[in-house]
Enzyme design. Structure first.
Site, PDB file in Angstrom:
ATOM      1  N   HIS A  54       9.382   1.250  10.076  1.00 50.75           N
ATOM      2  CA  HIS A  54       8.862   0.197   9.377  1.00 50.75           C
ATOM      3  C   HIS A  54       9.495  -0.106   8.137  1.00 50.75           C
ATOM      4  O   HIS A  54       9.592   0.669   7.387  1.00 50.75           O
ATOM      5  CB  HIS A  54       7.465  -0.079   9.437  1.00 50.75           C
ATOM      6  CG  HIS A  54       6.656  -0.047  10.491  1.00 50.75           C
ATOM      7  ND1 HIS A  54       5.451  -0.162  10.544  1.00 50.75           N
ATOM      8  CD2 HIS A  54       7.221  -0.007  11.847  1.00 50.75           C
ATOM      9  CE1 HIS A  54       5.026  -0.106  11.968  1.00 50.75           C
ATOM     10  NE2 HIS A  54       6.096   0.015  12.522  1.00 50.75           N
TER      11      HIS A  54
ATOM     12  N   TYR B  68      -2.424  -5.508   5.837  1.00 55.20           N
ATOM     13  CA  TYR B  68      -3.314  -5.300   5.080  1.00 55.20           C
ATOM     14  C   TYR B  68      -4.010  -6.718   4.628  1.00 55.20           C
ATOM     15  O   TYR B  68      -3.314  -7.430   3.961  1.00 55.20           O
ATOM     16  CB  TYR B  68      -2.789  -4.552   3.851  1.00 55.20           C
ATOM     17  CG  TYR B  68      -2.441  -3.186   4.065  1.00 55.20           C
ATOM     18  CD1 TYR B  68      -1.237  -2.776   4.434  1.00 55.20           C
ATOM     19  CD2 TYR B  68      -3.148  -2.022   3.883  1.00 55.20           C
ATOM     20  CE1 TYR B  68      -1.095  -1.495   4.768  1.00 55.20           C
ATOM     21  CE2 TYR B  68      -2.937  -0.523   4.077  1.00 55.20           C
ATOM     22  CZ  TYR B  68      -1.736  -0.224   4.545  1.00 55.20           C
ATOM     23  OH  TYR B  68      -1.238   0.973   4.590  1.00 55.20           O
TER      24      TYR B  68
ATOM     25  N   TYR C 151       4.113   3.331  -2.175  1.00 48.86           N
ATOM     26  CA  TYR C 151       3.669   3.258  -0.280  1.00 48.86           C
ATOM     27  C   TYR C 151       4.994   4.004   0.174  1.00 48.86           C
ATOM     28  O   TYR C 151       4.571   4.904   1.066  1.00 48.86           O
ATOM     29  CB  TYR C 151       3.674   1.952  -0.147  1.00 48.86           C
ATOM     30  CG  TYR C 151       2.959   1.598   1.376  1.00 48.86           C
ATOM     31  CD1 TYR C 151       3.752   2.102   2.574  1.00 48.86           C
ATOM     32  CD2 TYR C 151       1.655   1.250   1.729  1.00 48.86           C
ATOM     33  CE1 TYR C 151       2.945   1.971   3.612  1.00 48.86           C
ATOM     34  CE2 TYR C 151       1.113   1.073   2.661  1.00 48.86           C
ATOM     35  CZ  TYR C 151       1.889   1.663   3.753  1.00 48.86           C
ATOM     36  OH  TYR C 151       1.145   1.503   4.981  1.00 48.86           O
TER      37      TYR C 151
END
Ligand code: FAD
Ligand code: DHB
Length: 384
Positions: free
Chosen positions: A65, A194, A377
């Protein structure tokens, strides 16, 4: 101690470095393999697995991703980590990683004892600690070792083996929990969503082209039985923005559901004499931001070469600095997980909600804000 991801990965890296180990696990292999947990591997985790020769199935069956979507009512933004910080993440379930580690463990004939009981640690501050336990057949056994490593999660005996007057703990509990579900349906998104919503946070994740994973913020103490399939899909659709710019959420059969508590916890130091703590044995993060498994792998990435240096070459420097070096990263990830949790979970306070929305606009609208989220992240280097 512990045949979860950190215990099996550590024994793999130690074997590659010429250090023999024995793994003790209180549950059955099948139980450990079936536990549904994390789903996202960050860049440094994937690099470590590649260097260890454990990434073949991940590359073949996992999904790379480039980033994530952040959503709140009326707005959806994509953060492209590759553009922002040059690193991607991979969607690959912890259950799959556990299978790969189990296969590698079996292939090299690693000694693992499952379903052990009465595990007790002795002589940790001497040169030759030992562990006593009862094996699956009911036989009392003793293992003498150079070091003992607690890879035994949040409820194992590792962390409590550090005397109370020598350990410090930090803890934060959160006033909400997550309802997690697995569904046999193709994901309605290619990359994770999210979502902030006044009713509470929601997350659309995935496991494969035909299996989707979802989470909903729910009150502490929620009974899963109170979430029927219809209620779950309606709430996911509402919070994730069904209808926004033509996006739709496709429901499907729910195959697993559970409620997860949210907690931050750190215990220091991560070493006591000849005992080293790794992963959830020393720290827990709330799941927002997918750091728990990655942090456990990062600890192993520091500890394995330190133990090889100590035990093969008699060099103690890396082992001596392990706790301090690991904790720099632990606190960074503890902050990031707390920050993501705080930004995305709506409470009742209208002032807090405005701050959350302002933060989301900054993170998605400013190159500096976006790069900060992306850097954390997608994963920081092993050594900070
Ligand atoms: P664990 O995976 O907990 O492994 C520890 C092992 O030690 C276990 O197999 C346990 O049975 C064993 N053990 C315990 N006691 C003993 C004993 N006395 N003797 C021998 N063995 C013992 N992280 C994310 O990034 N994203 C997520 O979505 C996510 N969801 C989660 C959901 C749940 C319900 C939980 C509990 C965790 C979740 N996590 C998630 C966190 C992530 O799964 C953990 O951080 C990760 O498993 C840590 O790996 P570990 O090897 O350190 O510990
Ligand atoms: C998953 C869990 C998380 O906590 C997260 O931030 C991303 C993905 C998952 O289980 O897929």
């Amino acid at each position: 101690m512990g045949a979860g991801p950190s215990g099996l990965l550590l024994s793999h890296l130690l074997a590659a470095g010429g250090v023999e180990s024995v793994v003790l696990e209180s549950r059955s292999r099948a139980h450990v393999a079936a536990r549904v947990r994390a789903g996202i591997l960050e860049h440094s985790t994937v690099e470590l697995l590649r260097a260890a020769g454990l990434d073949a199935r991940l590359r073949a069956e996992g999904a790379e991703h480039r980033g994530i979507h952040l959503h709140w009512p009326g707005e959806r933004h994509h953060l492209d980590f590759v553009d922002l910080v040059g690193r991607s993440v991979w969607a690959y379930g912890q259950t799959e990683l556990q299978k790969d580690l189990d296969a590698a463990t079996a292939a090299r004939g690693q000694e693992v004892h499952h379903e052990v009981t009465d595990v007790a640690l002795h002589g940790l501050t001497g040169d030759r600690p030992h562990v006593t336990f009862t094996d699956a057949g009911g036989v009392a056994r003793r293992l003498d070792a150079d070091v003992v490593v607690g890879c035994d999660g949040a409820f194992g005996p590792g962390r409590a083996a550090v005397p109370a007057d020598l350990r410090t703990t930090w803890e934060r509990t959160y006033p909400f929990a997550w309802l997690g579900i697995m569904a046999d349906v193709a994901p309605s998104t290619e990359e994770l969503i999210y979502a902030w919503h006044p009713d509470g946070f929601a997350l659309h994740s995935l496991r494969s082209p035909s299996v989707s994973r979802f989470y909903l913020q729910v009150p502490v103490g929620t009974d899963v039985a109170s979430w029927s399939d219809d209620r779950t899909w309606d709430e996911l659709a509402e919070r994730l923005g069904h209808g926004h710019d033509g996006w739709t959420l496709t429901p499907g059969p729910i195959t697993e559901r559970s409620v997860l508590p949210m907690r931050s916890f750190v215990q220091t130091p991560m070493r006591h004499g000849r005992l080293f703590l790794v992963g959830d044995a020393a720290h827990t993060v709330p799941p927002t931001g997918a750091k728990g498994l990655n942090l456990a792998v990062a600890d192993v990435g520091l500890l394995a070469p330190a133990l090889v240096a100590l035990l093969r070459r008699g060099e103690a420097a890396q082992a001596d600095s392990y706790s301090e070096r690991a904790l720099r990263r632990v606190w960074r990830c503890t902050h990031f997980s707390w920050w993501m949790t705080s930004m995305l979970h709506a409470g009742d306070d209208p002032f807090d909600r405005q701050l959350q929305l302002s933060q989301l606009r900054w993170v998605t609208g400013s190159a500096a804000g976006a790069a900060g989220l992306a850097e954390n992240y997608a994963g920081l280097p092993l050594e900070l």
